[in-house]
Design a protein around this motif. Structure first.
Motif, short mmCIF file in Angstrom:
data_model
loop_
_atom_site.label_atom_id
_atom_site.label_comp_id
_atom_site.label_asym_id
_atom_site.label_seq_id
_atom_site.Cartn_x
_atom_site.Cartn_y
_atom_site.Cartn_z
N VAL A 77 45.61 54.49 40.34
CA VAL A 77 45.01 54.41 41.68
C VAL A 77 43.99 53.27 41.73
O VAL A 77 43.99 52.46 42.67
CB VAL A 77 44.36 55.76 42.08
N LEU A 78 43.13 53.19 40.73
CA LEU A 78 42.13 52.12 40.72
C LEU A 78 42.80 50.75 40.58
O LEU A 78 42.42 49.80 41.28
CB LEU A 78 41.11 52.33 39.60
N LEU A 79 43.82 50.65 39.74
CA LEU A 79 44.55 49.38 39.60
C LEU A 79 45.16 48.97 40.94
O LEU A 79 45.08 47.81 41.33
CB LEU A 79 45.63 49.48 38.52
N ALA A 80 45.75 49.91 41.65
CA ALA A 80 46.33 49.61 42.96
C ALA A 80 45.28 49.04 43.91
O ALA A 80 45.54 48.07 44.63
CB ALA A 80 46.97 50.86 43.57
N GLN A 81 44.10 49.61 43.90
CA GLN A 81 43.04 49.15 44.80
C GLN A 81 42.52 47.78 44.37
O GLN A 81 42.23 46.93 45.21
CB GLN A 81 41.91 50.17 44.84
N ILE A 82 42.43 47.55 43.06
CA ILE A 82 42.00 46.24 42.57
C ILE A 82 43.03 45.18 42.92
O ILE A 82 42.68 44.07 43.32
CB ILE A 82 41.72 46.29 41.05
N ILE A 83 44.31 45.52 42.83
CA ILE A 83 45.37 44.59 43.24
C ILE A 83 45.23 44.28 44.73
O ILE A 83 45.32 43.13 45.15
CB ILE A 83 46.77 45.15 42.90
N TYR A 84 44.99 45.30 45.54
CA TYR A 84 44.83 45.09 46.97
C TYR A 84 43.73 44.08 47.26
O TYR A 84 43.91 43.13 48.02
CB TYR A 84 44.52 46.41 47.68
N TRP A 85 42.55 44.27 46.65
CA TRP A 85 41.43 43.38 46.91
C TRP A 85 41.65 42.00 46.33
O TRP A 85 41.12 41.01 46.83
CB TRP A 85 40.12 43.97 46.38
N SER A 86 42.44 41.89 45.27
CA SER A 86 42.65 40.61 44.59
C SER A 86 43.74 39.75 45.21
O SER A 86 43.72 38.53 45.06
CB SER A 86 43.00 40.86 43.12
N LYS A 87 44.69 40.37 45.88
CA LYS A 87 45.81 39.59 46.40
C LYS A 87 45.40 38.80 47.65
O LYS A 87 44.53 39.23 48.41
CB LYS A 87 47.00 40.49 46.70
#
Length: 144
Positions: free
Chosen positions: A45-55
């Protein structure tokens, strides 16, 4: 249109393809592959959110605004991650530590808004390569 990476600099066509592979429209998307990659649902879940903010956004511009050591970072308190993800503060800390240990993110402490805060950066190439190995898809390749 030039796509910007987490450092704010233009990114290579191969990285643009990697970002496209990780993008799921405008949704913050959780994937079971993220949980398998991180070893936990909380990590996924945290990785998904970090990907969202990073893309990059639809125009190819980064959403990141905090620059430290020449790179752009996500600066959020654990309480902010808790609000965004539904994870507890303890789960956020544990997931951040796990993601950093797996080299999926870089984590450091910097001053932000007058307080020391944990900042994170996605290690895009590592995430893409490990997801590709997990799902048997070549990053940036035809099958992705």
């Amino acid at each position: 249109m030039t796509t910007q990476g987490p450092s704010g600099a233009p990114i290579a066509a191969s990285q643009t393809k990697l970002w496209k592979d990780l993008r799921d429209l405008d949704k913050v998307a959780y994937s079971a592959s993220y949980a398998r990659l991180t070893g936990s649902v909380a990590g996924g879940v945290l990785l998904a959110q970090i990907i969202y903010w990073s893309k990059p956004d639809k125009e190819g511009k980064t959403k990141l605004r905090v620059k430290k050591r020449g790179e752009l970072w996500i600066a959020k308190s654990r309480e902010e991650w808790e609000k965004e993800t539904g994870l507890t503060v303890r789960q956020v800390k544990s997931a951040q530590d796990r993601l950093a240990c797996l080299d999926l993110i870089e984590k450091d402490r910097f001053l932000f808004a007058g307080k020391v805060a944990v900042h994170v950066r996605l290690n895009l190439e590592t995430v893409a390569a490990r997801l590709a190995a997990l799902t048997d898809v070549k990053p940036g390749g035809k099958d992705s």
